[in-house]
Design a protein around this motif. Sequence first.
Motif, PDB file in Angstrom:
ATOM      1  N   ALA A  73      -6.691   5.107   1.164  1.00  0.00           N
ATOM      2  CA  ALA A  73      -5.975   4.601   2.331  1.00  0.00           C
ATOM      3  C   ALA A  73      -6.784   4.816   3.598  1.00  0.00           C
ATOM      4  O   ALA A  73      -7.412   5.868   3.775  1.00  0.00           O
ATOM      5  N   ASN A  74      -6.778   3.798   4.448  1.00  0.00           N
ATOM      6  CA  ASN A  74      -7.388   3.868   5.779  1.00  0.00           C
ATOM      7  C   ASN A  74      -8.843   4.315   5.773  1.00  0.00           C
ATOM      8  O   ASN A  74      -9.274   5.081   6.633  1.00  0.00           O
ATOM      9  N   GLY A  75      -9.610   3.862   4.780  1.00  0.00           N
ATOM     10  CA  GLY A  75     -11.044   4.137   4.748  1.00  0.00           C
ATOM     11  C   GLY A  75     -11.424   5.540   4.312  1.00  0.00           C
ATOM     12  O   GLY A  75     -12.588   5.915   4.387  1.00  0.00           O
ATOM     13  N   SER A  76     -10.462   6.316   3.856  1.00  0.00           N
ATOM     14  CA  SER A  76     -10.755   7.680   3.421  1.00  0.00           C
ATOM     15  C   SER A  76     -11.695   7.671   2.217  1.00  0.00           C
ATOM     16  O   SER A  76     -11.613   6.797   1.354  1.00  0.00           O
ATOM     17  N   LEU A  77     -12.580   8.645   2.148  1.00  0.00           N
ATOM     18  CA  LEU A  77     -13.465   8.801   0.999  1.00  0.00           C
ATOM     19  C   LEU A  77     -12.770   9.534  -0.142  1.00  0.00           C
ATOM     20  O   LEU A  77     -13.259   9.544  -1.264  1.00  0.00           O
ATOM     21  N   GLU A  78     -11.637  10.151   0.155  1.00  0.00           N
ATOM     22  CA  GLU A  78     -10.850  10.868  -0.849  1.00  0.00           C
ATOM     23  C   GLU A  78      -9.665  10.015  -1.270  1.00  0.00           C
ATOM     24  O   GLU A  78      -8.955   9.471  -0.423  1.00  0.00           O
ATOM     25  N   PRO A  79      -9.425   9.895  -2.577  1.00  0.00           N
ATOM     26  CA  PRO A  79      -8.264   9.108  -3.018  1.00  0.00           C
ATOM     27  C   PRO A  79      -6.953   9.793  -2.643  1.00  0.00           C
ATOM     28  O   PRO A  79      -6.919  11.001  -2.383  1.00  0.00           O
ATOM     29  N   ILE A  80      -5.900   9.011  -2.626  1.00  0.00           N
ATOM     30  CA  ILE A  80      -4.561   9.563  -2.392  1.00  0.00           C
ATOM     31  C   ILE A  80      -4.277  10.631  -3.445  1.00  0.00           C
ATOM     32  O   ILE A  80      -3.699  11.669  -3.156  1.00  0.00           O
ATOM     33  N   GLY A  81      -4.701  10.373  -4.672  1.00  0.00           N
ATOM     34  CA  GLY A  81      -4.534  11.332  -5.773  1.00  0.00           C
ATOM     35  C   GLY A  81      -3.410  10.909  -6.691  1.00  0.00           C
ATOM     36  O   GLY A  81      -2.314  10.573  -6.240  1.00  0.00           O
ATOM     37  N   LYS A  82      -3.690  10.916  -7.975  1.00  0.00           N
ATOM     38  CA  LYS A  82      -2.716  10.464  -8.969  1.00  0.00           C
ATOM     39  C   LYS A  82      -1.397  11.216  -8.810  1.00  0.00           C
ATOM     40  O   LYS A  82      -1.370  12.439  -8.769  1.00  0.00           O
ATOM     41  N   GLY A  83      -0.323  10.428  -8.676  1.00  0.00           N
ATOM     42  CA  GLY A  83       1.011  11.001  -8.514  1.00  0.00           C
ATOM     43  C   GLY A  83       1.384  11.297  -7.077  1.00  0.00           C
ATOM     44  O   GLY A  83       2.529  11.618  -6.787  1.00  0.00           O
ATOM     45  N   ASN A  84       0.436  11.163  -6.144  1.00  0.00           N
ATOM     46  CA  ASN A  84       0.705  11.422  -4.732  1.00  0.00           C
ATOM     47  C   ASN A  84       1.050  10.127  -4.006  1.00  0.00           C
ATOM     48  O   ASN A  84       0.632   9.047  -4.405  1.00  0.00           O
ATOM     49  N   ARG A  85       1.797  10.279  -2.911  1.00  0.00           N
ATOM     50  CA  ARG A  85       2.217   9.142  -2.094  1.00  0.00           C
ATOM     51  C   ARG A  85       1.550   9.188  -0.727  1.00  0.00           C
ATOM     52  O   ARG A  85       1.269  10.248  -0.198  1.00  0.00           O
ATOM     53  N   PHE A  86       1.378   7.969  -0.178  1.00  0.00           N
ATOM     54  CA  PHE A  86       0.867   7.809   1.176  1.00  0.00           C
ATOM     55  C   PHE A  86       1.846   6.911   1.921  1.00  0.00           C
ATOM     56  O   PHE A  86       2.180   5.831   1.444  1.00  0.00           O
ATOM     57  N   ALA A  87       2.328   7.362   3.093  1.00  0.00           N
ATOM     58  CA  ALA A  87       3.275   6.573   3.894  1.00  0.00           C
ATOM     59  C   ALA A  87       2.555   5.406   4.554  1.00  0.00           C
ATOM     60  O   ALA A  87       1.524   5.586   5.198  1.00  0.00           O
ATOM     61  N   LEU A  88       3.102   4.205   4.370  1.00  0.00           N
ATOM     62  CA  LEU A  88       2.500   3.000   4.918  1.00  0.00           C
ATOM     63  C   LEU A  88       3.112   2.636   6.263  1.00  0.00           C
ATOM     64  O   LEU A  88       4.330   2.718   6.439  1.00  0.00           O
ATOM     65  N   THR A  89       2.266   2.237   7.181  1.00  0.00           N
ATOM     66  CA  THR A  89       2.690   1.695   8.469  1.00  0.00           C
ATOM     67  C   THR A  89       1.922   0.386   8.670  1.00  0.00           C
ATOM     68  O   THR A  89       0.923   0.136   7.982  1.00  0.00           O
ATOM     69  N   SER A  90       2.366  -0.427   9.596  1.00  0.00           N
ATOM     70  CA  SER A  90       1.652  -1.673   9.878  1.00  0.00           C
ATOM     71  C   SER A  90       0.222  -1.366  10.298  1.00  0.00           C
ATOM     72  O   SER A  90      -0.017  -0.484  11.119  1.00  0.00           O
ATOM     73  N   GLY A  91      -0.708  -2.087   9.686  1.00  0.00           N
ATOM     74  CA  GLY A  91      -2.115  -1.901  10.001  1.00  0.00           C
ATOM     75  C   GLY A  91      -2.859  -0.989   9.050  1.00  0.00           C
ATOM     76  O   GLY A  91      -4.085  -0.939   9.083  1.00  0.00           O
ATOM     77  N   CYS A  92      -2.130  -0.270   8.206  1.00  0.00           N
ATOM     78  CA  CYS A  92      -2.791   0.587   7.210  1.00  0.00           C
ATOM     79  C   CYS A  92      -3.643  -0.275   6.292  1.00  0.00           C
ATOM     80  O   CYS A  92      -3.293  -1.414   6.007  1.00  0.00           O
ATOM     81  N   THR A  93      -4.739   0.293   5.823  1.00  0.00           N
ATOM     82  CA  THR A  93      -5.542  -0.391   4.818  1.00  0.00           C
ATOM     83  C   THR A  93      -5.456   0.382   3.505  1.00  0.00           C
ATOM     84  O   THR A  93      -5.278   1.593   3.489  1.00  0.00           O
ATOM     85  N   ILE A  94      -5.546  -0.368   2.422  1.00  0.00           N
ATOM     86  CA  ILE A  94      -5.476   0.194   1.076  1.00  0.00           C
ATOM     87  C   ILE A  94      -6.674  -0.359   0.310  1.00  0.00           C
ATOM     88  O   ILE A  94      -6.937  -1.565   0.363  1.00  0.00           O
ATOM     89  N   GLU A  95      -7.389   0.517  -0.368  1.00  0.00           N
ATOM     90  CA  GLU A  95      -8.536   0.091  -1.158  1.00  0.00           C
ATOM     91  C   GLU A  95      -8.361   0.572  -2.589  1.00  0.00           C
ATOM     92  O   GLU A  95      -7.956   1.707  -2.833  1.00  0.00           O
ATOM     93  N   MET A  96      -8.686  -0.316  -3.524  1.00  0.00           N
ATOM     94  CA  MET A  96      -8.713   0.040  -4.940  1.00  0.00           C
ATOM     95  C   MET A  96      -9.808  -0.787  -5.584  1.00  0.00           C
ATOM     96  O   MET A  96      -9.753  -2.021  -5.558  1.00  0.00           O
ATOM     97  N   GLY A  97     -10.822  -0.130  -6.083  1.00  0.00           N
ATOM     98  CA  GLY A  97     -11.978  -0.850  -6.595  1.00  0.00           C
ATOM     99  C   GLY A  97     -12.585  -1.706  -5.504  1.00  0.00           C
ATOM    100  O   GLY A  97     -12.764  -1.248  -4.370  1.00  0.00           O
ATOM    101  N   ASP A  98     -12.894  -2.955  -5.823  1.00  0.00           N
ATOM    102  CA  ASP A  98     -13.462  -3.874  -4.830  1.00  0.00           C
ATOM    103  C   ASP A  98     -12.392  -4.663  -4.083  1.00  0.00           C
ATOM    104  O   ASP A  98     -12.706  -5.607  -3.361  1.00  0.00           O
ATOM    105  N   TYR A  99     -11.141  -4.297  -4.262  1.00  0.00           N
ATOM    106  CA  TYR A  99     -10.041  -4.934  -3.541  1.00  0.00           C
ATOM    107  C   TYR A  99      -9.717  -4.120  -2.286  1.00  0.00           C
ATOM    108  O   TYR A  99      -9.619  -2.895  -2.343  1.00  0.00           O
ATOM    109  N   HIS A 100      -9.547  -4.835  -1.167  1.00  0.00           N
ATOM    110  CA  HIS A 100      -9.138  -4.201   0.089  1.00  0.00           C
ATOM    111  C   HIS A 100      -7.954  -4.989   0.642  1.00  0.00           C
ATOM    112  O   HIS A 100      -7.976  -6.218   0.645  1.00  0.00           O
ATOM    113  N   PHE A 101      -6.948  -4.263   1.116  1.00  0.00           N
ATOM    114  CA  PHE A 101      -5.704  -4.864   1.596  1.00  0.00           C
ATOM    115  C   PHE A 101      -5.306  -4.266   2.938  1.00  0.00           C
ATOM    116  O   PHE A 101      -5.750  -3.183   3.300  1.00  0.00           O
ATOM    117  N   THR A 102      -4.421  -4.973   3.618  1.00  0.00           N
ATOM    118  CA  THR A 102      -3.785  -4.431   4.815  1.00  0.00           C
ATOM    119  C   THR A 102      -2.274  -4.536   4.634  1.00  0.00           C
ATOM    120  O   THR A 102      -1.780  -5.439   3.956  1.00  0.00           O
TER     121      THR A 102
END
Length: 120
Positions: A73-102
């Motif tokens: 999330a948000n360009g972090s080099l560390e993953p959210i972590g399996k089983g962990n949650r990240f609170a989403l707000t407008s403008g947040c970015t999400i990356e998984m593999g070569d996919y990037h989302f807002t």
Amino acid sequence: MALLISLIKAPSNVVLPRKEYSFDKTGGRIGRSTTNEWVLPDPEKFLSSLHCEVIFDKGHYYIEDRSTNGTFANGSLEPIGKGNRFALTSGCTIEMGDYHFTATLTDSDVVDVQSFQSSS
């Protein structure tokens, strides 16, 4: 309130039938498996069958990492972590593999993707 997740970048060898997905308060799953609400093709199999889950809880949307290789999330080099949650707000970015989302939160319960695209 609804959550619109929009594709920013995809693997170059992948064609997606949709570039945005609207989640309501029931949430949904994202990954390679056809059992997910949003199926992401991944010939390299970097994404997990169930990579992450959108969850609505106590008035907030979260992305929960369910993957082996990480949801970021948000360009972090560390993953959210399996089983962990990240609170989403407008403008947040999400990356998984070569996919990037807002992420975009809306006041309505359902996002009409067609009208959202024409207004942006």
